[in-house]
Design a protein around this motif. Structure first.
Motif, PDB file in Angstrom:
ATOM      1  N   VAL A 128       0.841  -1.205   0.000  1.00 43.74           N
ATOM      2  CA  VAL A 128       0.000   0.000   0.000  1.00 43.74           C
ATOM      3  C   VAL A 128       0.870   1.246   0.000  1.00 43.74           C
ATOM      4  N   TRP A 129       1.912   1.272   0.826  1.00 40.70           N
ATOM      5  CA  TRP A 129       2.814   2.420   0.891  1.00 40.70           C
ATOM      6  C   TRP A 129       3.448   2.690  -0.462  1.00 40.70           C
ATOM      7  N   TRP A 130       3.859   1.644  -1.150  1.00 44.01           N
ATOM      8  CA  TRP A 130       4.464   1.797  -2.476  1.00 44.01           C
ATOM      9  C   TRP A 130       3.481   2.462  -3.445  1.00 44.01           C
ATOM     10  N   TYR A 131       2.223   2.071  -3.377  1.00 45.23           N
ATOM     11  CA  TYR A 131       1.233   2.629  -4.293  1.00 45.23           C
ATOM     12  C   TYR A 131       0.937   4.095  -3.961  1.00 45.23           C
ATOM     13  N   VAL A 132       0.650   4.385  -2.693  1.00 46.95           N
ATOM     14  CA  VAL A 132       0.250   5.754  -2.334  1.00 46.95           C
ATOM     15  C   VAL A 132       1.418   6.724  -2.507  1.00 46.95           C
ATOM     16  N   ARG A 133       2.634   6.247  -2.360  1.00 49.24           N
ATOM     17  CA  ARG A 133       3.796   7.116  -2.580  1.00 49.24           C
ATOM     18  C   ARG A 133       3.875   7.524  -4.043  1.00 49.24           C
ATOM     19  N   ARG A 134       3.600   6.598  -4.937  1.00 47.31           N
ATOM     20  CA  ARG A 134       3.625   6.915  -6.368  1.00 47.31           C
ATOM     21  C   ARG A 134       2.507   7.869  -6.757  1.00 47.31           C
ATOM     22  N   ARG A 135       1.349   7.752  -6.102  1.00 46.90           N
ATOM     23  CA  ARG A 135       0.194   8.579  -6.453  1.00 46.90           C
ATOM     24  C   ARG A 135       0.090   9.858  -5.635  1.00 46.90           C
ATOM     25  N   GLY A 136       0.897   9.999  -4.591  1.00 47.98           N
ATOM     26  CA  GLY A 136       0.857  11.211  -3.790  1.00 47.98           C
ATOM     27  C   GLY A 136      -0.335  11.294  -2.855  1.00 47.98           C
ATOM     28  N   ILE A 137      -0.840  10.149  -2.417  1.00 50.15           N
ATOM     29  CA  ILE A 137      -1.991  10.094  -1.517  1.00 50.15           C
ATOM     30  C   ILE A 137      -1.500   9.867  -0.091  1.00 50.15           C
ATOM     31  N   SER A 138      -2.266  10.338   0.886  1.00 48.59           N
ATOM     32  CA  SER A 138      -1.887  10.188   2.286  1.00 48.59           C
ATOM     33  C   SER A 138      -2.015   8.737   2.732  1.00 48.59           C
ATOM     34  N   MET A 139      -0.928   8.193   3.269  1.00 48.14           N
ATOM     35  CA  MET A 139      -0.935   6.822   3.771  1.00 48.14           C
ATOM     36  C   MET A 139      -1.874   6.691   4.961  1.00 48.14           C
ATOM     37  N   GLY A 140      -1.883   7.704   5.828  1.00 52.15           N
ATOM     38  CA  GLY A 140      -2.761   7.657   6.994  1.00 52.15           C
ATOM     39  C   GLY A 140      -4.228   7.624   6.618  1.00 52.15           C
ATOM     40  N   ALA A 141      -4.602   8.394   5.594  1.00 56.22           N
ATOM     41  CA  ALA A 141      -5.999   8.414   5.156  1.00 56.22           C
ATOM     42  C   ALA A 141      -6.418   7.051   4.619  1.00 56.22           C
ATOM     43  N   VAL A 142      -5.545   6.418   3.852  1.00 55.64           N
ATOM     44  CA  VAL A 142      -5.856   5.094   3.313  1.00 55.64           C
ATOM     45  C   VAL A 142      -5.965   4.069   4.440  1.00 55.64           C
ATOM     46  N   ALA A 143      -5.022   4.114   5.394  1.00 58.62           N
ATOM     47  CA  ALA A 143      -5.032   3.154   6.502  1.00 58.62           C
ATOM     48  C   ALA A 143      -6.306   3.264   7.328  1.00 58.62           C
ATOM     49  N   ASP A 144      -6.722   4.484   7.644  1.00 59.42           N
ATOM     50  CA  ASP A 144      -7.951   4.670   8.419  1.00 59.42           C
ATOM     51  C   ASP A 144      -9.173   4.195   7.647  1.00 59.42           C
ATOM     52  N   THR A 145      -9.139   4.368   6.334  1.00 56.97           N
ATOM     53  CA  THR A 145     -10.280   3.971   5.507  1.00 56.97           C
ATOM     54  C   THR A 145     -10.453   2.463   5.473  1.00 56.97           C
ATOM     55  N   VAL A 146      -9.365   1.722   5.363  1.00 54.85           N
ATOM     56  CA  VAL A 146      -9.451   0.272   5.170  1.00 54.85           C
ATOM     57  C   VAL A 146      -9.506  -0.513   6.475  1.00 54.85           C
ATOM     58  N   ALA A 147      -9.273   0.147   7.610  1.00 55.39           N
ATOM     59  CA  ALA A 147      -9.186  -0.575   8.889  1.00 55.39           C
ATOM     60  C   ALA A 147     -10.420  -1.427   9.193  1.00 55.39           C
ATOM     61  N   PRO A 148     -11.649  -0.888   9.142  1.00 52.75           N
ATOM     62  CA  PRO A 148     -12.803  -1.755   9.429  1.00 52.75           C
ATOM     63  C   PRO A 148     -12.943  -2.899   8.430  1.00 52.75           C
ATOM     64  N   GLY A 149     -12.644  -2.636   7.175  1.00 54.74           N
ATOM     65  CA  GLY A 149     -12.747  -3.677   6.161  1.00 54.74           C
ATOM     66  C   GLY A 149     -11.785  -4.819   6.405  1.00 54.74           C
ATOM     67  N   ILE A 150     -10.580  -4.509   6.874  1.00 50.32           N
ATOM     68  CA  ILE A 150      -9.619  -5.573   7.184  1.00 50.32           C
ATOM     69  C   ILE A 150     -10.141  -6.461   8.304  1.00 50.32           C
ATOM     70  N   ALA A 151     -10.750  -5.838   9.310  1.00 44.60           N
ATOM     71  CA  ALA A 151     -11.296  -6.624  10.430  1.00 44.60           C
ATOM     72  C   ALA A 151     -12.374  -7.589   9.935  1.00 44.60           C
ATOM     73  N   PHE A 152     -13.264  -7.114   9.077  1.00 45.39           N
ATOM     74  CA  PHE A 152     -14.313  -7.986   8.546  1.00 45.39           C
ATOM     75  C   PHE A 152     -13.726  -9.069   7.632  1.00 45.39           C
ATOM     76  N   ALA A 153     -12.690  -8.713   6.876  1.00 48.40           N
ATOM     77  CA  ALA A 153     -12.042  -9.709   6.011  1.00 48.40           C
ATOM     78  C   ALA A 153     -11.418 -10.824   6.835  1.00 48.40           C
ATOM     79  N   GLN A 154     -10.804 -10.480   7.949  1.00 46.45           N
ATOM     80  CA  GLN A 154     -10.226 -11.508   8.821  1.00 46.45           C
ATOM     81  C   GLN A 154     -11.314 -12.395   9.424  1.00 46.45           C
ATOM     82  N   ALA A 155     -12.448 -11.786   9.756  1.00 47.68           N
ATOM     83  CA  ALA A 155     -13.554 -12.575  10.312  1.00 47.68           C
ATOM     84  C   ALA A 155     -14.022 -13.629   9.318  1.00 47.68           C
TER      85      ALA A 155
END
Length: 378
Positions: free
Chosen positions: A113-140
């Motif tokens: 993810v870091w590699w992608y957002v660095r190339r696109r100039g997007i905030s890593m923190g914003a992406v991490a906060d966005t995907v956090a609930p989805g990761i929890a459900f994916a693990q479930a």
């Protein structure tokens, strides 16, 4: 024999012709789909562009699978290598047989993810906060793959939800085990909803919601891991240190790190970039990017009005061309008679001017009365 229990599936692989359909892989894929769907909706709500999370998911999943498998093989290397190995070394690559370490999956997946957002100039923190609930459900969802593989089970229990494990996977006849896969799945579902609530209720930005996910997951993983008896890190036993399994120590370290980040990032209030430079340009106002037809029509009418004003200004400009003269050049194929006409006109104009001058001289005297004079009286 207990009156109630959770039976384990008799098989985890089905064949579509010669193509194997593995339940473990299906659970992982379904979890990824749910995580991407939810994260995409959350990203759009933050003002991000549609499809960004789908693009991010590609390197995240690839790196995550590699990292998860590497962690499993490193911590359980005796299963594949050495004199006590019960599997061939090549089977370390057989990811479909189960064996993914969540710590390696999250770590290497985050690198993708870091590699992608660095190339696109997007905030890593914003992406991490966005995907956090989805990761929890994916693990479930993914944990149910452990049920099909009869792995990730706990110590013996007499509870009505005890899990049946056959002898091929380390179980004993008539003995039930804690379904730790189920405990973790339920914990992850509860964590996912808690993160959704916290994200709406509190201002958790710059990766703080993701840190909350990490802390919540490791907290649950610590006590669930303490119930397990299936071998992890060894052929017939789990690697322990000071009475705790390796994954418990990992949970402690990661939990402390997550809380530290959550606290240290509390005063961050800078803007988080959710649109890359090219995406911002596309959304700047070109007609195909969302301008209404009314705006386009107004712009067209403005250009037409400007052209009309220019034409009107040209019409109002005085014409310096003398009367009787043409502004167009004479044709090369026809002889021009303009000089003769001009000469005749000039003679007539001169005679007229002379006559008018004579009349004007005779028209008035010093008293302003009109005097009539006769020429050549007879």
């Amino acid at each position: 024999m207990p009156l109630a229990s959770i039976p384990s599936p008799s098989q985890g692989v089905w064949y579509l012709g010669i193509i194997p359909i593995r339940a473990y892989a299906l659970c992982i894929v379904l979890g990824v789909i749910v995580a991407v769907w939810l994260s995409e909706r959350r990203w759009r709500a933050r003002g991000g562009q549609k499809g960004t999370i789908v693009d991010i998911a590609v390197p995240a999943v690839i790196f995550g699978l590699i990292g998860g498998r590497l962690y499993h093989v490193i911590t359980d290397w005796q299963t594949y290598f050495g004199s006590r190995a019960i599997k061939e070394p090549i089977q370390a690559l057989y990811i479909w047989e189960g064996g993914l370490g969540i710590w390696g999956a999250i770590s290497l997946g985050a690198l993708g993810v870091w590699w992608y957002v660095r190339r696109r100039g997007i905030s890593m923190g914003a992406v991490a906060d966005t995907v956090a609930p989805g990761i929890a459900f994916a693990q479930a969802i993914g944990r149910w793959g452990n049920w099909f593989n009869q792995e990730l089970y706990g110590s013996p229990t007499t509870l009505p939800w005890g899990l049946e494990i056959d002898a091929n996977h380390g179980g004993e006849p008539g003995v039930l085990y804690h379904p730790t896969f189920l405990y973790e799945s339920l914990w992850d579902v509860a964590l996912g909803f808690a993160l959704l609530f916290a994200g709406r209720r509190f201002a958790l930005h710059h990766g703080r919601l993701f840190a909350l996910y990490v802390a919540g997951y490791t907290l649950g993983r610590f006590w669930i891991e303490g119930l397990r008896i299936d071998p992890v890190g060894g052929v017939d036993h789990a690697v322990t240190l000071l009475g705790l399994r390796l994954n418990q120590w990992t949970s402690i370290v990661v939990f402390v790190a997550a809380l530290a980040y959550f606290w240290l990032a509390r005063n961050r209030d800078g803007a988080e970039v959710v649109l890359s430079a090219d995406q911002s340009g596309e959304a700047a106002g070109t007609p195909e990017d969302g301008d209404s037809e009314a705006d386009v029509s107004a712009a067209d009418r403005s250009e037409e009005d400007g052209s009309e004003d220019e034409r009107q200004a040209e019409d109002d400009t005085p014409d310096d061309t003398p009367d009787g003269a043409t502004s167009e050049p004479a044709s090369e194929t026809e002889p021009s008679k303009a000089p003769e006409k001009d000469a005749s006109s000039a003679t007539e104009d001169a005679a007229t001017d002379a006559s008018e001058s004579e009349v004007a001289a005779e028209a008035s005297d010093s008293d302003g009365e009109v005097v009539t004079k006769e020429k050549n009286p007879r």
